[in-house]
Write an enzyme that holds these catalytic residues in place. Sequence first.
Site, short mmCIF file in Angstrom:
data_model
loop_
_atom_site.label_atom_id
_atom_site.label_comp_id
_atom_site.label_asym_id
_atom_site.label_seq_id
_atom_site.Cartn_x
_atom_site.Cartn_y
_atom_site.Cartn_z
CB ALA A 10 1.79 35.38 33.87
N GLY A 12 -1.48 32.45 30.02
CA GLY A 12 -2.63 31.55 29.77
C GLY A 12 -3.94 32.12 30.27
NE ARG A 16 -6.01 22.95 32.64
CZ ARG A 16 -4.76 22.51 32.70
NH1 ARG A 16 -4.51 21.28 33.12
NH2 ARG A 16 -3.75 23.28 32.35
CG ASN A 228 -3.31 23.40 35.97
OD1 ASN A 228 -2.72 24.44 35.74
ND2 ASN A 228 -2.72 22.23 35.97
NE ARG A 333 -20.06 52.60 55.91
CZ ARG A 333 -21.00 53.47 55.55
NH1 ARG A 333 -21.96 53.78 56.40
NH2 ARG A 333 -20.98 54.03 54.36
CE LYS A 351 -19.13 58.20 55.12
NZ LYS A 351 -19.97 59.27 54.64
CG ASN A 386 -24.12 61.33 57.51
OD1 ASN A 386 -25.22 60.80 57.62
ND2 ASN A 386 -23.09 60.72 56.95
CE1 TYR A 387 -26.75 61.69 50.54
CE2 TYR A 387 -28.23 59.91 51.17
CZ TYR A 387 -27.57 60.62 50.20
OH TYR A 387 -27.73 60.28 48.89
NE ARG A 440 -36.08 66.86 77.08
CZ ARG A 440 -35.14 66.50 77.94
NH1 ARG A 440 -34.12 65.77 77.52
NH2 ARG A 440 -35.20 66.86 79.20
#
Length: 455
Positions: A10, A12, A16, A228, A333, A351, A386-387, A440
Amino acid sequence: MSNRYAVILAAGQGTRMKSKLYKVLHPVCGKPMVQHVVDQVSKLNIKEIVTITGHGAEMVEEQLGSSSKYALQVEQLGTAHAVMQARELLEGKEGVTIVVCGDTPLIKHETMEALFKHHEELSAKATILTAHAESPFGYGRVIRNEQAMVEKIVEHKDASEEERKIKEINTGTYCFDNKALFEALNKVTNDNVQGEYYLPDVIEILKNEGEIVTAYQTADFEETLGVNDRVALSQAETFMKKRINEEHMRNGVTIIDPLNTYIGADVKIGSDTVLYPGTILSGNTLIGSDCVIGPHTEISDCHIGDQTVIRQSAAYDSHIGSQVNIGPFAHIRPQSDIHDEVKIGNFVEVKKSVFGKGSKASHLSYIGDAEIGKDVNLGCGSITVNYDGKNKYLTKIEDGVFIGCNSNLVAPVTIGEGAYVAAGSTITEDVPGEALSIARARQVNKENYVQKLNK
Ligand code: UD1
Ligand code: MG
């Protein structure tokens, strides 16, 4: 049975392949070629596996881990030179050494076992695994004498026109008497077109010394395909995919359209699960029984229970329970934990969230960094906010909560058990259990407004 050793080549670069990635690390059905080889070799009762590394040595070692020992080939001077690097680890040991190329990912342990048996039964010093290739271009050819005994191997580049017509090829897998191998390696020269030390030259050397040299021909050329370049890589992918799909079908999985179903080498699937076209399952994915997956679904590194349906969706690195219904067009996610009997409907993104048993987000929602209890109903358009541009915050929704449509839950925030959130609310403060929260603007109806406007 004699002691068995293995050397895997292994080192190489794989010129090509025209790639930044070292050849033997190119994946076939999601698993690096050299890993396929080592996984098969590991089933052979081998005392010591030695992998020869060079280009990308660190990455190859990281991939294979402690399943192999390693010998570094600093300069790649050919396959014989590569095997020489295992000298310190193997020279002088009694037994049989199998040499396998790291770029033959389809080789099966059953075939290597048959090669060992053939070698041992004939008390040979060397046995080549050969195959019949319809298009032998690029492979070493097996030269036999009038009695059909193996004489030597000639590399494609060194072969005459006549020799190139031979369709029996060297697969690059061999069994050697270990001591005889290392003695013969000392005699290999690099007097050939490529100026390399060829491992196949050991065959002629042993033969000329009067030793028993044989070949074992496998009926299945596909298995011995040497990769190859990228054309061969795609052929390997096709063969491997067929093999994997057929194994699942034999184990009781229905695959409606195997040509358009892609299953990674390490994926496990229970019986009576049905895979529709365009399904791509990869990594460490485990799917239970009686599931329906697809069409057009991508699942990677997920554990999924029984009787779950996932249509036209994507799911990554998550747990999904039993009798869950996902999709169409859902996105699960990483680090999500979807418990049993949950429904995640169309255009819902989840997520890093927990969905308790029986909870539902049936349409058009974003649920991120949330802990959702049991039997929660998230109305259409429920969003966890969330951010804040810098940090992520947790939304907690306790058991039995009902979130009305088009609600924003501005985290960090907790909705207590059994509470209701009125549709269209933007919730910025915790809601006590059993409460109804309305956040609201009140509706105002201006009666006869149009008449006044038109005066
Ligand atoms: C080799 C064989 C050829 C055979 C074919 C089967 C030789 C000289 N030729 O050709 O007879 O038909 O495999 O697929 O052996 N490697 C090293 N160090 C080196 C050179 C190669 O570790 O110095 C490794 C490569 O990483 C690769 C393997 O050895 O995994 C085979 O090398 P490769 O260059 O692919 O040889 P082929 O031309 O395919
Ligand atoms: Mg090769």
